[in-house]
Design a protein around this motif. Structure first.
Motif, mmCIF file in Angstrom:
data_model
loop_
_atom_site.group_PDB
_atom_site.id
_atom_site.type_symbol
_atom_site.label_atom_id
_atom_site.label_comp_id
_atom_site.label_asym_id
_atom_site.label_seq_id
_atom_site.Cartn_x
_atom_site.Cartn_y
_atom_site.Cartn_z
ATOM 1 N N ALA A 131 0.828 -1.209 0.000
ATOM 2 C CA ALA A 131 0.000 0.000 0.000
ATOM 3 C C ALA A 131 0.859 1.254 0.000
ATOM 4 C CB ALA A 131 -0.936 -0.009 1.208
ATOM 5 N N VAL A 132 1.940 1.246 0.783
ATOM 6 C CA VAL A 132 2.842 2.397 0.833
ATOM 7 C C VAL A 132 3.413 2.700 -0.549
ATOM 8 C CG1 VAL A 132 5.096 3.186 1.671
ATOM 9 C CG2 VAL A 132 3.448 2.190 3.272
ATOM 10 N N MET A 133 3.812 1.653 -1.272
ATOM 11 C CA MET A 133 4.404 1.818 -2.605
ATOM 12 C C MET A 133 3.427 2.480 -3.571
ATOM 13 S SD MET A 133 7.573 0.627 -2.684
ATOM 14 C CE MET A 133 8.064 -0.071 -4.260
ATOM 15 N N ILE A 134 2.143 2.255 -3.389
ATOM 16 C CA ILE A 134 1.129 2.832 -4.277
ATOM 17 C C ILE A 134 0.646 4.187 -3.779
ATOM 18 C CG2 ILE A 134 -1.203 2.518 -5.195
ATOM 19 C CD1 ILE A 134 0.907 0.755 -6.513
ATOM 20 N N VAL A 172 11.132 4.398 -2.334
ATOM 21 C CA VAL A 172 10.396 3.619 -1.325
ATOM 22 C C VAL A 172 10.966 2.203 -1.246
ATOM 23 C CG1 VAL A 172 8.151 2.724 -0.624
ATOM 24 C CG2 VAL A 172 8.306 4.990 -1.656
ATOM 25 N N ALA A 173 11.283 1.621 -2.407
ATOM 26 C CA ALA A 173 11.875 0.275 -2.418
ATOM 27 C C ALA A 173 13.218 0.269 -1.688
ATOM 28 C CB ALA A 173 12.046 -0.213 -3.852
ATOM 29 N N ALA A 174 14.056 1.294 -1.951
ATOM 30 C CA ALA A 174 15.343 1.402 -1.257
ATOM 31 C C ALA A 174 15.122 1.603 0.232
ATOM 32 C CB ALA A 174 16.158 2.557 -1.837
ATOM 33 N N SER A 175 14.090 2.370 0.579
ATOM 34 C CA SER A 175 13.773 2.620 1.983
ATOM 35 C C SER A 175 13.488 1.316 2.718
ATOM 36 C CB SER A 175 12.561 3.550 2.077
ATOM 37 O OG SER A 175 12.238 3.842 3.420
ATOM 38 N N GLY A 208 14.338 6.119 3.774
ATOM 39 C CA GLY A 208 14.417 6.557 2.383
ATOM 40 C C GLY A 208 14.909 7.978 2.238
ATOM 41 N N PHE A 209 14.666 8.831 3.248
ATOM 42 C CA PHE A 209 15.176 10.202 3.197
ATOM 43 C C PHE A 209 16.695 10.220 3.051
ATOM 44 C CE2 PHE A 209 11.393 11.846 5.885
ATOM 45 C CZ PHE A 209 10.656 12.089 4.735
ATOM 46 N N LEU A 256 19.893 0.177 -8.397
ATOM 47 C CA LEU A 256 19.822 -0.333 -7.035
ATOM 48 C C LEU A 256 21.166 -0.861 -6.554
ATOM 49 C CD1 LEU A 256 17.923 -0.853 -4.660
ATOM 50 C CD2 LEU A 256 17.381 -3.080 -5.655
ATOM 51 N N PHE A 257 21.951 -1.430 -7.456
ATOM 52 C CA PHE A 257 23.278 -1.946 -7.103
ATOM 53 C C PHE A 257 24.152 -0.827 -6.538
ATOM 54 C CE2 PHE A 257 27.722 -2.485 -8.568
ATOM 55 C CZ PHE A 257 28.077 -3.583 -7.798
#
Length: 452
Positions: free
Chosen positions: A253-256, A305-308, A337-338, A351-352
């Motif tokens: 839900a957060v990702m969306i 958000v994914a990195a977070s 994520g900040f 991402l790498f």
């Protein structure tokens, strides 16, 4: 000063609409349109608060369970920005920091030293934190004010240097992000980007959401990535099936939801931004300007958000292996994520590379947060905000800031500590600042999915 404190105490979701409304009227917008912009932006920030609250309420307990599950015993809890920002606003420097930071911004605009018109008054607390820590360490109000000036001036330059990333990569046209962890951590990522670009083999590795989505289909979509990362965190936390499933769905839900509330803010901001650009270009002979806003806008990007989410377990692992660390990451884990947001843009969502630079960022942050424990604890006692049952507090956000730490060592040289570490960190950060100003100019920040 009392009026300023009253406005600040209203919080960003109320304060920012008031500021935007006043600025819109000054720029010549009709009251109705100005009111609509301010209220829309306020609603957007309330939405961001709700989504961040969703992350905090889910990731915080999961992080604690993960710590217990893996036998992590760290005795000083990270109170995060929700804990240390109220301390700063209640402290001795905050109210004077606001007019100082505004004055620095105005002077830099007049003399052509920045293109950032900062409207995010609430996030001046980061500059006030630097001044407050310097005041506690030196007992000098003048050194505290000098610290605020230096932090403010560098922050507005952050806005200039990273504006191509904010505008092109994140798609936030006419916006700058001069504040907070996103800005002051970004210089740590730039030398790593430069280095990887020059290492054969490594410079060919590109793992990003677009590639993942192409290769894995539906399993590469942002909401499914959030679901998977939530499930992984739940498993590491030792949750049962129900708790794992709930955490996974909440992170999906957060990702969306996060990109949607950021779009709402941009919807309210665009009329103001256009009016500001027209007004300022007339006054300053066609020069380009950026509206300085909260780094929360960057969490509207699914890669951030994914990195977070990914850096929740990574940060806990780093906390375990960093020698001498006492800080248990907690308060800032939900908004980790900040710390890596602009780094995601610097690496073009690779991402790498983000994992490499983000690990450096979080390692340095944790190390510095240990050094500021005595000063932050003293501040908490000064304003009667030391949490019950604790003797010391720490904070990753701002408490682990390289900018604040380096200024602290310069102005409080008698307690400099490890001189070699100070010199190495100082040189690395100065290199990052230099490369932010020079090297990033030649980079492209167009996302793969935006190339058509």
């Amino acid at each position: 000063m009392g009026f300023i404190k009253y406005i600040v105490d209203l919080g960003p979701s109320v304060m920012l609409p008031i500021v935007i409304f006043i600025i819109s009227l000054i720029l010549g917008q009709k009251p109705g349109k100005a009111l609509r912009s301010g209220v829309t932006i306020g609603i957007g920030f309330i939405g961001i608060g709700l989504v961040i609250g969703l992350m905090l309420n889910n990731i915080g307990p999961a992080a604690q369970s993960m710590s217990k599950n893996f036998g992590i015993h760290l005795n000083v809890v990270d109170v995060g920005w929700p804990g240390d920002s109220p301390m700063v606003w209640a402290g001795p420097i905050a109210i004077t920091a606001i007019p100082i930071a505004i004055a620095v911004n105005i002077l830099m605009l007049i003399f052509g030293l920045t293109k950032v018109v900062n409207v995010d008054i609430w996030n001046i607390w980061h500059m006030a934190f630097t001044g407050t820590i310097l005041y506690i360490a030196t007992n000098s109000i003048w050194i505290a004010w000098i610290g605020v000036v230096i932090h403010a001036a560098i922050a507005y330059k952050f806005g200039d240097w990273y504006s191509p990333i904010v505008n092109d990569f994140f798609g936030l046209e006419g916006v700058a992000i001069p504040h907070g962890t996103s800005a002051y951590c970004a210089p740590l990522a730039v030398p790593i980007e430069w280095l990887i670009d020059r290492i054969p083999g490594l410079n060919k590795i590109n793992i990003n959401s677009k590639n993942i989505e192409k290769r894995f289909g539906v399993f590469g979509e942002p909401m499914i990535i959030g679901l998977i990362l939530g499930i992984i965190i739940g498993i590491l936390a030792g949750y049962n099936f129900k708790e794992i499933a709930q955490l996974g769905m909440n992170m999906a839900a957060v990702m969306i939801l996060m990109p949607q509330v950021v779009k709402l803010i941009m919807q309210g901001l665009m009329p103001v931004s256009e009016a500001a650009k027209d007004y300022l270009q007339k006054k300053f002979n066609g020069k380009q300007f950026y509206i300085g806003l909260d780094p929360a806008l960057l969490l509207g990007d699914s890669d951030v958000v994914a990195a977070s989410l990914l850096f929740v377990p990574i940060t806990l692992i780093l906390a375990i292996i960093i020698p001498g660390n006492q800080v248990l990451p907690f308060g800032d884990l939900a908004t980790i994520g900040f710390f890596v947001a602009i780094a995601v843009g610097i690496h073009n969502a690779n991402l790498f590379r983000t994992i490499i630079s983000g690990s450096v960022i979080m390692s340095i942050t944790i190390w510095i947060a240990n050094k500021t424990i005595p000063l932050l604890t003293q501040l908490a006692k000064m304003v009667n905000m030391l949490p019950k049952g604790t003797t010391h507090v720490a904070a990753l956000d701002q408490g682990g800031s390289p900018l604040t730490y380096l200024l602290l060592q310069v102005f409080n040289y008698k307690n400099m500590g490890n001189l070699i570490v100070f010199i190495l960190l100082g040189l690395y950060y100065l290199l990052g600042l230099y490369m932010s100003a020079k090297y990033l100019k030649n980079k492209s920040y167009v996302k793969d999915e935006d190339i058509g």
